[in-house]
Design a protein around this motif. Structure first.
Motif, mmCIF file in Angstrom:
data_model
loop_
_atom_site.group_PDB
_atom_site.id
_atom_site.type_symbol
_atom_site.label_atom_id
_atom_site.label_comp_id
_atom_site.label_asym_id
_atom_site.label_seq_id
_atom_site.Cartn_x
_atom_site.Cartn_y
_atom_site.Cartn_z
ATOM 1 N N SER A 119 76.712 64.097 -63.695
ATOM 2 C CA SER A 119 76.154 65.443 -63.497
ATOM 3 C C SER A 119 75.144 65.799 -64.573
ATOM 4 O O SER A 119 75.025 66.950 -65.002
ATOM 5 C CB SER A 119 77.277 66.494 -63.421
ATOM 6 N N ASP A 120 74.400 64.808 -65.035
ATOM 7 C CA ASP A 120 73.283 64.973 -65.961
ATOM 8 C C ASP A 120 72.150 64.069 -65.509
ATOM 9 O O ASP A 120 72.371 63.094 -64.771
ATOM 10 C CB ASP A 120 73.685 64.615 -67.396
ATOM 11 N N ASP A 121 70.947 64.361 -65.950
ATOM 12 C CA ASP A 121 69.812 63.479 -65.715
ATOM 13 C C ASP A 121 68.829 63.657 -66.869
ATOM 14 O O ASP A 121 69.116 64.375 -67.839
ATOM 15 C CB ASP A 121 69.143 63.756 -64.361
ATOM 16 N N SER A 122 67.680 63.002 -66.782
ATOM 17 C CA SER A 122 66.730 63.052 -67.890
ATOM 18 C C SER A 122 66.235 64.464 -68.167
ATOM 19 O O SER A 122 65.940 64.813 -69.317
ATOM 20 C CB SER A 122 65.541 62.126 -67.602
ATOM 21 N N GLU A 253 85.283 72.299 -60.223
ATOM 22 C CA GLU A 253 85.127 73.698 -59.814
ATOM 23 C C GLU A 253 85.415 74.690 -60.926
ATOM 24 O O GLU A 253 84.690 75.670 -61.099
ATOM 25 C CB GLU A 253 86.039 73.987 -58.621
ATOM 26 N N TRP A 254 86.486 74.471 -61.694
ATOM 27 C CA TRP A 254 86.865 75.482 -62.685
ATOM 28 C C TRP A 254 86.279 75.208 -64.066
ATOM 29 O O TRP A 254 85.843 76.128 -64.744
ATOM 30 C CB TRP A 254 88.390 75.609 -62.761
ATOM 31 N N TYR A 255 86.212 73.942 -64.485
ATOM 32 C CA TYR A 255 85.716 73.678 -65.839
ATOM 33 C C TYR A 255 84.222 73.955 -65.941
ATOM 34 O O TYR A 255 83.732 74.490 -66.936
ATOM 35 C CB TYR A 255 86.010 72.235 -66.236
ATOM 36 N N LEU A 256 83.474 73.596 -64.897
ATOM 37 C CA LEU A 256 82.020 73.764 -64.932
ATOM 38 C C LEU A 256 81.573 75.165 -64.516
ATOM 39 O O LEU A 256 80.380 75.451 -64.520
ATOM 40 C CB LEU A 256 81.352 72.726 -64.021
ATOM 41 N N ALA A 257 82.534 76.022 -64.186
ATOM 42 C CA ALA A 257 82.173 77.362 -63.721
ATOM 43 C C ALA A 257 81.356 78.130 -64.749
ATOM 44 O O ALA A 257 80.531 78.969 -64.399
ATOM 45 C CB ALA A 257 83.438 78.147 -63.357
ATOM 46 N N THR A 263 76.816 73.441 -60.293
ATOM 47 C CA THR A 263 77.613 72.281 -59.908
ATOM 48 C C THR A 263 78.998 72.715 -59.459
ATOM 49 O O THR A 263 79.536 72.213 -58.457
ATOM 50 C CB THR A 263 77.728 71.294 -61.080
ATOM 51 N N ALA A 264 79.612 73.641 -60.188
ATOM 52 C CA ALA A 264 80.947 74.122 -59.829
ATOM 53 C C ALA A 264 80.955 74.726 -58.427
ATOM 54 O O ALA A 264 81.855 74.449 -57.618
ATOM 55 C CB ALA A 264 81.416 75.148 -60.852
ATOM 56 N N GLY A 339 76.784 53.623 -56.307
ATOM 57 C CA GLY A 339 75.690 54.127 -57.125
ATOM 58 C C GLY A 339 75.740 55.625 -57.337
ATOM 59 O O GLY A 339 74.716 56.311 -57.285
ATOM 60 N N VAL A 340 76.939 56.148 -57.630
ATOM 61 C CA VAL A 340 77.121 57.599 -57.759
ATOM 62 C C VAL A 340 77.312 57.984 -59.225
ATOM 63 O O VAL A 340 78.151 57.411 -59.922
ATOM 64 C CB VAL A 340 78.336 58.068 -56.938
ATOM 65 N N THR A 341 76.538 58.952 -59.674
ATOM 66 C CA THR A 341 76.725 59.538 -60.999
ATOM 67 C C THR A 341 76.803 61.062 -60.934
ATOM 68 O O THR A 341 77.234 61.701 -61.897
ATOM 69 C CB THR A 341 75.591 59.153 -61.965
ATOM 70 N N GLN A 342 76.374 61.640 -59.831
ATOM 71 C CA GLN A 342 76.303 63.097 -59.728
ATOM 72 C C GLN A 342 77.489 63.653 -58.953
ATOM 73 O O GLN A 342 77.965 63.048 -57.984
ATOM 74 C CB GLN A 342 75.000 63.516 -59.041
ATOM 75 N N LEU A 343 77.976 64.803 -59.392
ATOM 76 C CA LEU A 343 79.058 65.504 -58.713
ATOM 77 C C LEU A 343 78.531 66.824 -58.165
ATOM 78 O O LEU A 343 77.878 67.567 -58.895
ATOM 79 C CB LEU A 343 80.205 65.792 -59.682
#
Length: 380
Positions: A119-122, A253-257, A263-264, A339-343
């Motif tokens: 859930s990060d990128d450049s 859902e809760w931590y990234l809120a 993202t959450a 090839g998954v890095t994003q949530l």
């Protein structure tokens, strides 16, 4: 510990470093130190078998475009690798001290900040580096280095001695870590493992792989859910039920809120929409005269192994009342294969084994593509 039903959003005013491991659902408030200790426990448990072993080698490319060959560093100077994420609250808290270590020991110690890429990128990493004024080398992992180091929490430290062996694994920026850091810089043997005199031969980490992309054909595989049920995926060699895969994490859902609200909300949206779709299809099949189990689409949730265990996922199922099967990607191989890095990320495989949709939150039309996929499936 007995769980109580409470409102998870009540806890969002608390520093998120205190919320690790679903504190939003625990029946009593736990001290911040308890969660730091739990992170330390998980880091050390995963890293215990690495202590004293040759550290993985890999050529890294920093945000600035510089190359760092880990294999060439081993034998010349000790290395401090720290995995982190922009949305990780304790990572943010530790960053000033991390930069201070680089400024003080940069000539004696190779310091490398490895963003997990989850859930990060450049763009997000570059903005964070600019905002915080970090001068140390920063790179973004594709998941392969994290798998080699058995990453399980963020932040997670790895100290590698001059002989190229992993000397310390941890989570907290505490006295034990700083003592280990001083020992590695001084070349003092660690008491945590037996040291031989010769230079260790570093292990190789495979080059980055993009994984299955849109239009690719999936190799035969069967996924096992938490309840030990097996779910074969369709492939060109074995046509089967069309399958939707939802890549997620139980804390999304809760931590990234607070730290990553977009993202959450997307994790919540996907869970609710896919669960509702599956429930609607099941209801339609139950009332249709010609309905059979074979014409259903199977949906599976695939969980990241970062800050996740099987127990966490069982708790997640209970708290969110999810009905769809959950597969725990304990070693990270499924995230790698697809090839998954994003949530969150949605992958849809048709009955012939062809990937007809693959979309993550990073796509500007993510919500539209999710809704279009579900609408198309409902018309079939």
């Amino acid at each position: 510990m007995k769980l109580q039903t409470i409102n998870p959003f009540k806890w969002l005013t608390v520093s998120l470093s205190t919320l690790l491991l679903s504190a939003a659902f625990l029946g009593q408030a736990l001290a911040e130190d308890d969660y730091g200790a739990e992170g330390e426990r998980r880091a050390k448990l995963a890293g215990s078998e690495l202590l004293g072993t040759p550290a993985p080698q890999r050529q890294l490319t920093t945000l600035a475009g510089d190359k760092i060959n880990l294999g060439e560093l081993y034998g010349n100077k000790p290395v401090y690798i720290k995995f982190w994420a922009t949305w990780c609250v304790p990572c943010r808290q530790q960053m000033p001290g991390f930069e201070k270590i680089y400024q003080e020991y940069g000539d004696k110690l190779q310091v490398i900040a490895v963003n997990t890429g989850i859930s990060d990128d450049s763009n997000s990493v570059g903005a964070f580096v600019k905002k915080t004024g970090l001068k140390m080398p920063v790179t973004i992992d594709d998941g392969s280095l994290a798998r080699a180091f058995k990453l399980r929490v963020t932040p997670q430290h790895f100290l590698i001695d001059k002989n190229g062996r992993i000397a310390y694994v941890g989570h907290q920026d505490d006295e034990a870590f700083h003592q280990a850091l001083e020992q590695v810089i001084a070349g003092t043997p660690s008491s945590g493992y037996a040291v031989a005199g010769e230079l260790a031969e570093p292990t190789s980490v495979s080059e980055p792989a993009s994984g299955y992309e849109l239009g690719a054909e999936v190799s035969p595989m069967t996924l096992r859910a938490l309840d030990n049920s097996d779910y074969p995926l369709p492939s060109p060699a074995r046509h089967d039920k069309a399958t939707g895969l939802v890549f997620f994490a139980p804390w999304c859902e809760w931590y990234l809120a607070e730290s990553e609200p977009k993202t959450a909300k997307s994790c919540q949206l996907v869970r609710e929409r896919v669960e509702q779709f599956a429930a609607d299809v099941a209801a339609d099949n139950a009332t249709a005269e010609n309905a059979t189990a074979d014409n259903a689409v199977q949906w599976l949730h695939l969980s990241s192994n970062l800050w996740s265990t099987q127990d966490d996922l069982v708790e997640y199922q209970s708290n969110y009342h999810t009905r769809l099967p959950i597969v725990f990607d304990e070693d990270g191989s499924l995230f790698e294969r697809f090839g998954v890095t994003q949530l969150p990320t949605i992958v849809f495989i048709d009955e012939t084994g062809k990937i007809t949709e693959k979309v993550s939150l990073r796509a500007p039309d993510f919500t539209e593509r999710l809704e279009s996929l579900l609408a198309d499936l409902k018309r079939k």
